[in-house]
Design an enzyme around this catalytic site. Sequence first.
Site, short mmCIF file in Angstrom:
data_model
loop_
_atom_site.label_atom_id
_atom_site.label_comp_id
_atom_site.label_asym_id
_atom_site.label_seq_id
_atom_site.Cartn_x
_atom_site.Cartn_y
_atom_site.Cartn_z
N CYS A 108 5.34 -4.00 4.72
CA CYS A 108 6.35 -2.94 4.70
C CYS A 108 7.25 -3.16 3.48
O CYS A 108 7.82 -4.23 3.33
CB CYS A 108 7.19 -2.98 5.98
SG CYS A 108 8.78 -2.13 5.80
N ASN A 142 0.04 -4.40 -7.15
CA ASN A 142 -1.25 -3.78 -7.45
C ASN A 142 -1.34 -2.47 -6.69
O ASN A 142 -1.26 -2.45 -5.47
CB ASN A 142 -2.39 -4.71 -7.01
CG ASN A 142 -3.75 -4.27 -7.54
OD1 ASN A 142 -4.10 -4.57 -8.68
ND2 ASN A 142 -4.49 -3.54 -6.73
N GLU A 143 -1.49 -1.40 -7.43
CA GLU A 143 -1.69 -0.06 -6.83
C GLU A 143 -0.72 0.21 -5.67
O GLU A 143 -1.12 0.34 -4.52
CB GLU A 143 -3.14 0.12 -6.38
CG GLU A 143 -4.13 0.09 -7.53
CD GLU A 143 -5.56 0.45 -7.12
OE1 GLU A 143 -5.90 0.29 -5.94
OE2 GLU A 143 -6.32 0.89 -7.99
N CYS A 148 5.18 3.63 4.98
CA CYS A 148 5.44 2.85 6.19
C CYS A 148 6.41 3.65 7.07
O CYS A 148 7.30 4.33 6.56
CB CYS A 148 6.05 1.50 5.82
SG CYS A 148 6.35 0.46 7.26
N CYS A 153 12.10 0.72 8.23
CA CYS A 153 12.07 1.84 7.29
C CYS A 153 12.93 2.99 7.83
O CYS A 153 13.66 3.64 7.09
CB CYS A 153 10.64 2.31 7.04
SG CYS A 153 9.74 1.20 5.94
N GLU A 305 -8.08 -1.21 -15.05
CA GLU A 305 -9.36 -1.43 -14.37
C GLU A 305 -10.29 -0.30 -14.79
O GLU A 305 -10.18 0.82 -14.32
CB GLU A 305 -9.16 -1.44 -12.85
CG GLU A 305 -8.26 -2.57 -12.37
CD GLU A 305 -8.09 -2.63 -10.85
OE1 GLU A 305 -8.89 -2.00 -10.13
OE2 GLU A 305 -7.15 -3.31 -10.40
C1 GLA Z 1 -8.65 -1.12 -7.01
C2 GLA Z 1 -7.93 -2.43 -7.03
C3 GLA Z 1 -8.81 -3.59 -7.33
C4 GLA Z 1 -10.13 -3.44 -6.65
C5 GLA Z 1 -10.77 -2.17 -7.07
C6 GLA Z 1 -12.16 -1.98 -6.50
O1 GLA Z 1 -8.55 -0.36 -8.12
O2 GLA Z 1 -6.81 -2.46 -7.87
O3 GLA Z 1 -8.17 -4.75 -6.89
O4 GLA Z 1 -9.92 -3.46 -5.29
O5 GLA Z 1 -9.97 -1.12 -6.64
O6 GLA Z 1 -12.16 -1.80 -5.12
ZN ZN Z 2 8.48 -0.24 7.09
#
Ligand code: GLA
Ligand code: ZN
Length: 693
Positions: A108, A142-143, A148, A153, A305
Site C-alpha cells: 500500500c 518499478n512500474e 489501493c 488509504c 525495457e
Molecule cells: C515489466 C517489468 C519487468 C518485467 C517485465 C516482463 O515491464 O518492469 O520487471 O516484469 O515487465 O514481465
Molecule cells: Zn492502502
Amino acid sequence: MFRFGVDYYPEHWPEARWETDARLMQEAGFNTVRLAEFAWSRLEPEPGRFDFDWLDRAIEVLHAHGIQVVLGTPTASPPPWVMAMFPDAYRVPESGLPATYGNRREYCPTHTGYRERSRLITQAMADHYADHPAVIGWQTDNEFGDRCHCEQCRAAFHTWLQRKYGSLDALNTAWGTIFWSHVYTDWAQIPAPLATAAPFGNGSHNPGLALDYYRFMSDTYVAFQHEQVDILRSTCPTHFITHNLMGAGYDRLDYFDLAADLDFVSWDNYRRMQWTFRPEVPPSEAALSHAVMRGLKQRNFWVMEQQAGSGGWQIVSVAPRPGELQLWAYQSIAHGADAIIFFRWRTAHFGTEQYWHGLLEHDGRTGRRYTEVKQMGAELARVGSQIAGSDVRAQTAILLDYDTRFAFQIQANNPAFHYTAHLHDIFQAFHRRNVTVDVVSPESDFAAYKLLIVPAQYVQSEATAAAIERFVKRGGIVLVTPRTGVKDETNTVVNMPLPGHLATVCGIEVEEYDSLPEGVSQPLAFDEGTAMVGRAPQARIWCDVLRVTQARVIARYTSDYYAGTPAVTANQYGAGHAIYAATFGDSELYDTLADWLLDLAGMEGGPETPEGVEWCVRWNGQERIIFVLNHTTEPKQVPLDGGYVDLLTHRVLASATLELRPHQVVMLAAERMPTGATGTSNGGAGRIAQPAQ
Ligand code: GLA
Ligand code: ZN
C-alpha cells in the site's frame, strides 16, 4: 552519448559468470546496465543491515568493461520480512480482498511503515553510491501503479479531501451527495470506492467521489515517489532520476504528474506479450506510446525495457522474427528514445518470469537475439552520437487528459468506447501519413502547434476550454470529438449545451445524443463542394445530434431519425477554425479528416510510404536523421523525392527508390535541406524538395 544496454540481475547468477556476461555485453556495444530494482532482499537482508558488497563487485566487473549503471530503488518488491513487519501494508484492490505475499507490488503506497522502509533503503543506497564513478542515475521503484482501497488509504483520502474542499458542505455540494441521501456529516463516513459497495461497477459510486479517489491515489504514488526523489536529489545531485512507465495504455496514474518529478521519462516497450489479445502491438500503437512518453515532459525519453525475446509468464509468446528486435528498438529511437536498454540479459531459470526471454538463452548461450542486438550495437557505435541530442518536432498535437481517463473508468458512456483506442484511431490517421504528432497535457501551451486534436475531453476545466479558444482565435485549427466538455472538474455534468465551454468556438450545440448498440453504424455523407465529397466513413458508437449556431456543415448523417442533420462541422472563429466531428467514426473518418485538417492548417503530410512502412524524422539543428522502417514481412519500395545519404555507409543513394528488406531499417540523412525549410517544421512535413544534382 547514446545509451545502449540491458537490464541485468547479477544476483540471479553465480559470481563466476559475471565476467563472461560483462565481456559479452561490451562486445555487444553496451555502455549502460540497469541493476538492483528487485534486489531488496540482498541489499537489506534484515532490517537495517545493509549489504552492498556484492553489488559493488558486480558494478566493478561491469565498469571494467566500460559499462555504467542505473540503479533501481528496490521498493516494487518487498522481501518477506518487510511485509511480516507490517501485516496491514498489503494493498487492497477494488475487490476489497487484500493482496497476500507471493507476487510483487503488494504494498500500500500510503502505509507509513512501508514508506519509512522505502526511505531507509533509498537513503542507504544513495549514501553508498553517491560518488561511485560508474553510477549515473536512478530508477525509482518499478512500474508504479495499482490502486489501493485499504483503511489507511481511506483515512489519507479524508485528509486529502479536507485540504481540497475545506468543509463537508463544499464537498457535499461538489459531489451532489443529496442524490440517494449520501450527505456526509463526518469525514470519517466517506468510503473508498470498493466493488463491495458497487456491484454494477465503479459507476455505481458517486462519480465525484470516485474521480476524487482516483486523483488521490495518483497523488499518493506521486508523493511516494517524491520521498525517494528528495533523498536521491539531495544525496546524489549529479545523478539523474527516472522511472519506468508503461506507455499510452496505462491509465491508473496521472503520468504528467508522475513525470514532473523526474529528469526524464523512461518506459517499458513490449511489442509482443503473452497476454495481449492480439499477438502483436501494431507499429502505430507503439508510436502512440512513444509520443505519449515523449509528451509527458516534452523531451526525449529512455526505453528502460526494450523487448529482448519472447514474453512469457505462463504462456510463451510468439518468438520475435529475425530482424524484429532491432526493428522495434530502432522504432523507439525514431520516435525519440535516447537510450535502449533491453529486458533482460539472460533468461531466468527460476521465478515467475522463467519464460520472459532475455538476449541470452537459459543456458547462457549467445544465440540469434544476441547476435542481432550486437549488430545494432555496432551500428550505433557509428551513428549513436549523431542521434543522441537530436529531437522530434511536430506541428500537430493531441490532447491527453488523465482526469478524463479516470472519469471514463467510472462511466464508459458506451461499452464500445475506449478512450485510448479513440486517441489511437485519430493518431493512426496521422501516423499513416507519416506526420509527427506530439501529445500534450491540458495545461500545455498549444501555441507551438498549428493543429490541435481534442479527443473526447470528457472532464474539461474552464481554463482548458479558454486556452483552446485562444488557440483557435489566434489561427489554430482544432478538432473536437464527442463527449468533450461534458463534465466539470467535480465530475458533474455541466449546466449548458454541449460541448460546454467550447460550444461557441465550435459554432454548434449538441441538442441530444444517441448511444449506439454494438455493431450498429451508418455512413456519413460529405456535402457537395467539400473536398471530401464521395468519401463515406461510418459513424459508430455515438452520434451527437447537432444544432448549428455558426458553423458550416461538412458532412451529415444518412439514416435514423437524425438523417440529414450535421455530423461534421467547421466553424471559422477568429483567425482559426474549430472542427466538430459529432460521432466516433471508423478509420475512414479520421483518414478523411486528417487530409482535410492538414490542408486547412497549411501543412503537408510526410512522404508517402507503402502500408507498414514508417518514415520518422529526428532533427539535429537544421539537419534531419530519417528512419525508414519496414514493419512488414514483405520487401517494400519507398519512392524518394530527393537526394539521400545512407547514414551508416555514407553512400549517396543511387536510385530514386529505396528498397527495403522485410523488417529492415534504414537511416538516412538528406543530402541537402529542402528549400525554405526552417528546421522547426513538423518532422513528416519537412520534406525534401530538391532532387540530387
Ligand atoms: C515489466 C517489468 C519487468 C518485467 C517485465 C516482463 O515491464 O518492469 O520487471 O516484469 O515487465 O514481465
Ligand atoms: Zn492502502
